[in-house]
Structure formats: structure tokens, C-alpha cells
Design a protein around this motif. Structure first.
Motif, PDB file in Angstrom:
ATOM      1  N   CYS A 130      19.088   3.871  27.531  1.00 45.62           N
ATOM      2  CA  CYS A 130      18.047   4.071  26.531  1.00 45.62           C
ATOM      3  C   CYS A 130      18.188   5.459  25.920  1.00 45.62           C
ATOM      4  O   CYS A 130      18.322   6.450  26.647  1.00 45.62           O
ATOM      5  CB  CYS A 130      16.655   3.908  27.152  1.00 45.62           C
ATOM      6  SG  CYS A 130      16.291   2.215  27.662  1.00 45.62           S
ATOM      7  N   LEU A 168      19.852   0.878  24.016  1.00 47.97           N
ATOM      8  CA  LEU A 168      18.558   0.603  23.409  1.00 47.97           C
ATOM      9  C   LEU A 168      18.098   1.921  22.785  1.00 47.97           C
ATOM     10  O   LEU A 168      17.776   2.872  23.501  1.00 47.97           O
ATOM     11  CB  LEU A 168      17.539   0.101  24.434  1.00 47.97           C
ATOM     12  CG  LEU A 168      16.214  -0.447  23.870  1.00 47.97           C
ATOM     13  CD1 LEU A 168      15.519  -1.333  24.891  1.00 47.97           C
ATOM     14  CD2 LEU A 168      15.258   0.655  23.425  1.00 47.97           C
ATOM     15  N   ALA A 185      10.288   1.653  26.763  1.00 51.06           N
ATOM     16  CA  ALA A 185      11.289   0.581  26.811  1.00 51.06           C
ATOM     17  C   ALA A 185      12.040   0.579  28.136  1.00 51.06           C
ATOM     18  O   ALA A 185      12.298  -0.488  28.711  1.00 51.06           O
ATOM     19  CB  ALA A 185      12.272   0.747  25.645  1.00 51.06           C
ATOM     20  N   PHE A 186      12.387   1.766  28.632  1.00 49.98           N
ATOM     21  CA  PHE A 186      13.130   1.823  29.885  1.00 49.98           C
ATOM     22  C   PHE A 186      12.277   1.340  31.051  1.00 49.98           C
ATOM     23  O   PHE A 186      12.802   0.727  31.999  1.00 49.98           O
ATOM     24  CB  PHE A 186      13.618   3.248  30.151  1.00 49.98           C
ATOM     25  CG  PHE A 186      14.521   3.346  31.345  1.00 49.98           C
ATOM     26  CD1 PHE A 186      15.840   2.926  31.263  1.00 49.98           C
ATOM     27  CD2 PHE A 186      14.052   3.833  32.554  1.00 49.98           C
ATOM     28  CE1 PHE A 186      16.670   3.000  32.370  1.00 49.98           C
ATOM     29  CE2 PHE A 186      14.883   3.914  33.661  1.00 49.98           C
ATOM     30  CZ  PHE A 186      16.198   3.500  33.562  1.00 49.98           C
ATOM     31  N   ASP A 238       8.795  -5.591  22.160  1.00 52.33           N
ATOM     32  CA  ASP A 238       9.543  -4.946  23.245  1.00 52.33           C
ATOM     33  C   ASP A 238       9.585  -5.813  24.493  1.00 52.33           C
ATOM     34  O   ASP A 238      10.659  -6.112  25.024  1.00 52.33           O
ATOM     35  CB  ASP A 238       8.901  -3.603  23.603  1.00 52.33           C
ATOM     36  CG  ASP A 238       9.155  -2.547  22.564  1.00 52.33           C
ATOM     37  OD1 ASP A 238      10.290  -2.044  22.498  1.00 52.33           O
ATOM     38  OD2 ASP A 238       8.223  -2.219  21.813  1.00 52.33           O
ATOM     39  N   CYS A 246      13.682  -6.334  25.169  1.00 53.52           N
ATOM     40  CA  CYS A 246      14.121  -6.015  26.532  1.00 53.52           C
ATOM     41  C   CYS A 246      14.638  -7.243  27.288  1.00 53.52           C
ATOM     42  O   CYS A 246      15.677  -7.156  27.956  1.00 53.52           O
ATOM     43  CB  CYS A 246      12.990  -5.326  27.297  1.00 53.52           C
ATOM     44  SG  CYS A 246      12.635  -3.662  26.662  1.00 53.52           S
ATOM     45  N   THR A 262      11.255   5.679  24.165  1.00 59.41           N
ATOM     46  CA  THR A 262      12.394   5.484  25.071  1.00 59.41           C
ATOM     47  C   THR A 262      11.902   5.241  26.494  1.00 59.41           C
ATOM     48  O   THR A 262      12.398   4.341  27.190  1.00 59.41           O
ATOM     49  CB  THR A 262      13.311   6.720  25.032  1.00 59.41           C
ATOM     50  OG1 THR A 262      13.776   6.921  23.702  1.00 59.41           O
ATOM     51  CG2 THR A 262      14.504   6.534  25.962  1.00 59.41           C
TER      52      THR A 262
END
Length: 523
Positions: free
Chosen positions: A152, A105, A116-117, A74, A79, A113
Motif C-alpha cells: 500500500c 494499492l 486500505a491496509f 474499498d 480490497c 493508505t
């Protein structure tokens, strides 16, 4: 900022941009994805992690990255690559007036989620240069001034549909089918590819730890790893190679504790002790489209199975089936699939559920149901209150062992019930000590509806002898199935032979119905 004069490595390492440090393997992967020149040492990593001998020096439209846990999939691969595509990809040149490009994404679940955001929002807002590109940061969206947004989503077939998508990412792809629908990985990939058609240089990045030998991740690995495909680059690397800072003694301890899980989680291998129980194609072929329930027919013999719930997250389920035909033409048909589950504000009324089940099974001429051998005494008592006998079914693996041949031979018709279909597709087959197999739901999943179906099928087959993967070998009952309405104590309609042998002999062979009949005769 929007002219592509910065490459992916400069974006990552420049302190005015992302200012990240990357391992040699992570840097080689990023260079390979974009076709940047590789050093001699990096070419060795290329051969090791891709299975390819020749480095083409070209960018790849798709990357499938299979790496062990804590390998930076990630934070150092997905990312940063999506940020690069959003800012330096030049995709805004292909937008119509008033159109905004979306870079999705899609993560395994809501928690992933958010993780990742957080990476993406920090990369943009903490960079002196990238921050000037940010128009607005919403809950799960970063809107840029060049008419590109990064969104996302949690895993869902419909989440990324309907957008113009020059790039996209699938985070922990191997676990999508556990969170969304059973084929959500393929559907989401198809949706993103559809949104990429208007862009000349799209980029789709798929990252995951391996899980089961099925789905998009496994398909990519079997089709493209070690092959010179210009379309998809598959990269596989263990955790220690991608992230050398991981302590060797800590990894050694994980390997000692659970070698099989270690191979999957840290060596990025598809392990042999985990497989899909029923191929999705078998399940789909068994579904009768648009059929949700069949009415009872007088004179037909039915069989009922239940999967009791303790009132928690699981559902209390009921399945009713019957058999038609004989010999090679014999088929089993599912007539009823019901479930009682809790709502957000209320738990399951277990007593009421049993009462409703009793009314249903009596309409089908039944006075007994088969269920989990581990069910509490209250279940038996509750059914007994309504005049229904609760009969112990074989263990789960045995029940599913009876079910599998029907799907394999196309000799079963199940109702068009989404929860049942999903559960059947997600069932896992695991090896156990001694060579026995275990069939169960995936972590965080459910199998309440599929359990009830399997249990309801058991009376329609007979136990031959102890052998085979599940401890038993099953074969179809050649004669008419025994009606459970005839298994009530005192009934005079039950034949004293079954399949050409006496009830006592058939009970000794393990036939559930004959065991119940012998129990009745003994009072």
C-alpha cells in the motif's frame, strides 16, 4: 490454494475465506469484472450501472468504479479483488527465478493508505485458509508464500515504479491530483500499466467518488461509460444502490443541506458547479523550462504582487512581472517567484520576510506592491517601514479573471517553479449565487504562489466595465505600462495621461495604478 478454482464471489462469501456479505449491486459488479454469469435481475443492474445493453460475459483488464460514499468501494470491491488476484490469479507462474510480484494499492493519502491496509491485513490474517498463505506482514506490505506481495502506497508518481505488477488498485482516484502532483493520477496509472506488461491477464481496479471534470477518472467516464469497450468497464452507482442499509432519511437530510455536494458524494455525479480553472496544457505551455528568475533591467517597468501569510501553513509569496510588446504581440513575463514558509520547527519570520521582499522589489525599481485587500494592518505598516507602499489589489476572482486570458492566448511566460505550476493546475472554478464565479484552491490545498502571480498581473491590464463572469472585463494595456517607481509621492516622471485618457478618468474606470496616482496627488 494457488490454483484458480475459486471465483471472486466464492472468495468473498466463503466463511473459511473472507466471509463477507455483499449487496446485489456489489455482487453484480464483481461478477461483471470477472465475466461470470449474471441472472436476469443482475443484467438489469448491469445495464443501469454501466450504460451498456449487452453483457459480454468476459473479464475486463480494467475496472473504473464510480460510487457514492459508503458504497463499499474499498471493503467489498477493491480490497477483496486485490486479495483474489494475489492468491488465485496464478500470476506467480510468470515470474523469473528470484523475482517477486508486487500488487500495489495506491491510496489518496497516508490516512487512506492505513485504512486500505487494515482491510487487507485483516482479510488475510483472520481467514483460516488465507492465513496459511501469509509469509510476513510488514507495516504496509503483506508478503505471501507464492512470491506475491501486496503493498500500500500513498499517492506519488514514483511510489509504484520499477516493480513487476500483475494487478493494482487506485483508491479514490479522483482526488490523486490534490495530494500528489497535478498529473499524478495519469503518471501512476502509466507506471502500473508498465509493470503489467509481463503478465497475460493483468487487472487494474480504479475506485473513487467523482470530483472534478478532469483527470483519469473523468476521462474513463467520458470514453468508456455506455460503450462496448473490451478494455475498460466503467461502473457508476449511487450510495443507496450499492449499500441498501443506508438510511433514506439520513440521505434526505444530506441532500437538503447541500444538494450539489450530495449529487457528487452520494449520487456519484460530476457536478456542474466545479471545474478546473486553467487546463493543465495551458499552464505547461506557459512555463519557461529551466528559467527560475530573471535579473532586473534598467528602464523596464515592473509590477509586484504579494500574498501575505499569517505564519501558519500558508506561504508568504512575492511575484514580479513585466510586459513586452504591444497589441496582439503583447506578452507578460514573470521575473521573480519567491515564497517564505515555515519549517517543521519554526514559523515564518514575517517581519524578516517583508524586509527581504522590500530589498528585492527595490532592485526592480519598485516602491509599491499589490496585495490582498483583507491583509492585516501590520502588513501595510511593515512594508511602509521599508519605504514600500502596500496597495490593495482587486478581489481574488477579479485578479484571476485578468490572468486567464493570458494563459488562454499563450501570451504569458511563467518561471519554472514547481509549487506555482502545481497550484495553477489545481485551481478550481466554482459557481456562486448570482452567477458570479469563484476561483480557489481545492480543499486541503494552497494557492499562495498563484495568488501572488495573479495580483502581480493586475497592473498590466486595465478595468473596462463591470460585466462578465468575474464582475469585470479586462483588456491589455496598449501603451507602455506605468512604472511603479514613478508612482511614489512627489515623483515628476508619471505621465498625466494613461491609455490616451487622463489619470483621473482612468482611475474612475478602475485602473489600479491611476487610482494610486490620484491618491498620491491628494496627499
Amino acid at each position: 490454494m494457488t490454483t484458480p478454482q475459486v471465483n471472486i464471489i466464492e472468495l468473498i462469501k466463503d466463511p473459511q475465506l473472507l466471509g463477507l456479505s455483499v449487496s446485489p449491486a456489489q455482487e453484480t459488479l464483481l461478477k461483471s469484472m470477472y465475466g461470470l454469469p449474471l441472472s436476469t435481475e443482475e443484467r438489469e443492474l448491469w445495464r443501469l450501472c454501466t450504460g451498456r445493453e449487452t453483457y459480454p460475459g468476459q473479464a475486463f483488464p480494467e475496472l473504473t468504479c464510480m460510487c457514492g460514499a459508503r458504497g463499499g468501494k474499498d471493503s467489498r470491491i477493491l480490497c477483496p479483488a486485490l486479495a483474489y488476484e494475489a492468491v488465485f490469479g496464478g500470476h506467480e507462474r510468470y515470474l523469473a527465478k528470484g523475482e517477486r510480484a508486487i500488487i500495489p494499492l495506491v491510496a489518496q493519502d497516508q490516512r487512506a493508505t492505513r485504512v486500505a491496509f487494515t482491510y487487507l491485513s485483516d482479510y488475510f490474517t483472520c481467514s483460516p485458509l488465507l492465513a496459511s498463505m501469509v509469509e510476513e506482514v510488514l507495516r504496509f506490505e503483506i508478503k505471501l508464500t507464492n512470491r506475491v506481495s501486496i503493498l500500500c502506497f500513498p499517492c506519488s508518481q514514483t511510489a509504484p515504479r520499477g516493480f513487476s505488477m500483475p494487478a493494482g488498485g487506485l483508491d479514490e482516484l479522483g482526488f490523486f491530483r490534490l495530494e500528489g502532483s497535478a498529473d499524478s493520477d495519469a503518471e501512476i496509472q502509466a507506471s502500473i500499466r508498465r509493470g503489467m506488461l509481463g503478465f497475460p491477464s493483468p487487472r487494474l481496479i480504479k475506485i473513487s467518488t467523482p470530483y472534478m471534470k478532469s483527470g483519469v477518472l473523468y476521462d474513463d467516464f467520458t470514453r468508456y461509460f455506455g460503450t462496448d469497450s473490451p478494455d475498460v468497464l466503467v461502473w457508476r452507482a449511487p450510495s443507496a444502490l450499492m449499500n441498501p442499509s443506508l438510511r433514506a432519511e439520513r440521505l434526505d437530510r444530506e441532500q437538503r443541506l447541500d444538494p450539489s455536494r450530495f449529487a457528487r458524494e452520494y449520487l456519484a455525479e460530476f457536478v456542474e458547479d466545479l471545474d478546473s480553472f486553467l487546463p493543465a496544457a495551458w499552464v505547461e505551455a506557459a512555463v519557461a523550462p529551466g528559467r527560475h528568475e530573471l535579473p532586473p533591467i534598467e528602464g523596464r517597468s515592473y509590477s509586484a504582487g504579494v500574498d501575505p501569510s499569517g505564519g501558519g501553513a500558508d506561504a508568504f509569496t512575492l511575484s514580479i512581472c513585466h510586459a513586452e510588446g504591444a497589441g496582439a504581440e503583447r506578452r507578460v513575463i514573470q521575473d521573480v517567484m519567491r515564497g517564505w514558509s515555515r519549517s517543521r520547527s519554526q514559523t515564518v519570520d514575517l517581519t524578516g520576510a517583508v524586509g527581504e521582499m522590500a530589498d528585492i522589489v527595490k532592485r526592480y525599481g519598485l516602491y509599491s506592491v499589490h496585495g490582498d485587500q483583507y491583509a492585516g494592518a501590520w502588513v501595510r505598516q511593515a512594508f511602509d517601514t521599508h519605504g514600500i507602499r502596500y496597495e490593495q489589489a482587486p478581489d481574488k476572482a477579479t485578479a484571476y479573471g485578468a490572468t486567464e486570458p493570458f494563459f488562454a492566448q499563450g501570451a504569458i511566460e511563467i518561471l519554472d517553479h514547481p509549487k506555482l505550476v502545481r497550484e495553477l493546475k489545481l485551481l478550481e472554478r466554482r459557481a456562486r449565487p448570482g452567477g458570479k464565479l469563484r476561483v480557489d484552491h481545492p480543499r486541503g490545498g494552497h494557492d499562495d504562489h498563484s495568488n501572488a502571480l495573479a495580483v502581480s498581473l493586475v497592473p498590466l491590464v486595465h478595468n473596462v466595465r463591470e460585466e462578465g463572469d468575474y464582475g469585470y472585463t479586462f483588456g491589455p494595456v496598449d501603451g507602455p505600462a506605468l512604472s511603479q517607481r514613478d508612482s511614489r509621492p512627489g515623483s515628476e516622471r508619471l505621465p498625466e495621461t494613461h491609455n490616451g485618457v487622463t489619470v483621473a478618468e482612468h482611475a474612475a474606470a478602475g485602473c489600479p495604478r491611476c487610482v494610486a496616482r490620484v491618491h498620491d496627488l491628494r496627499g
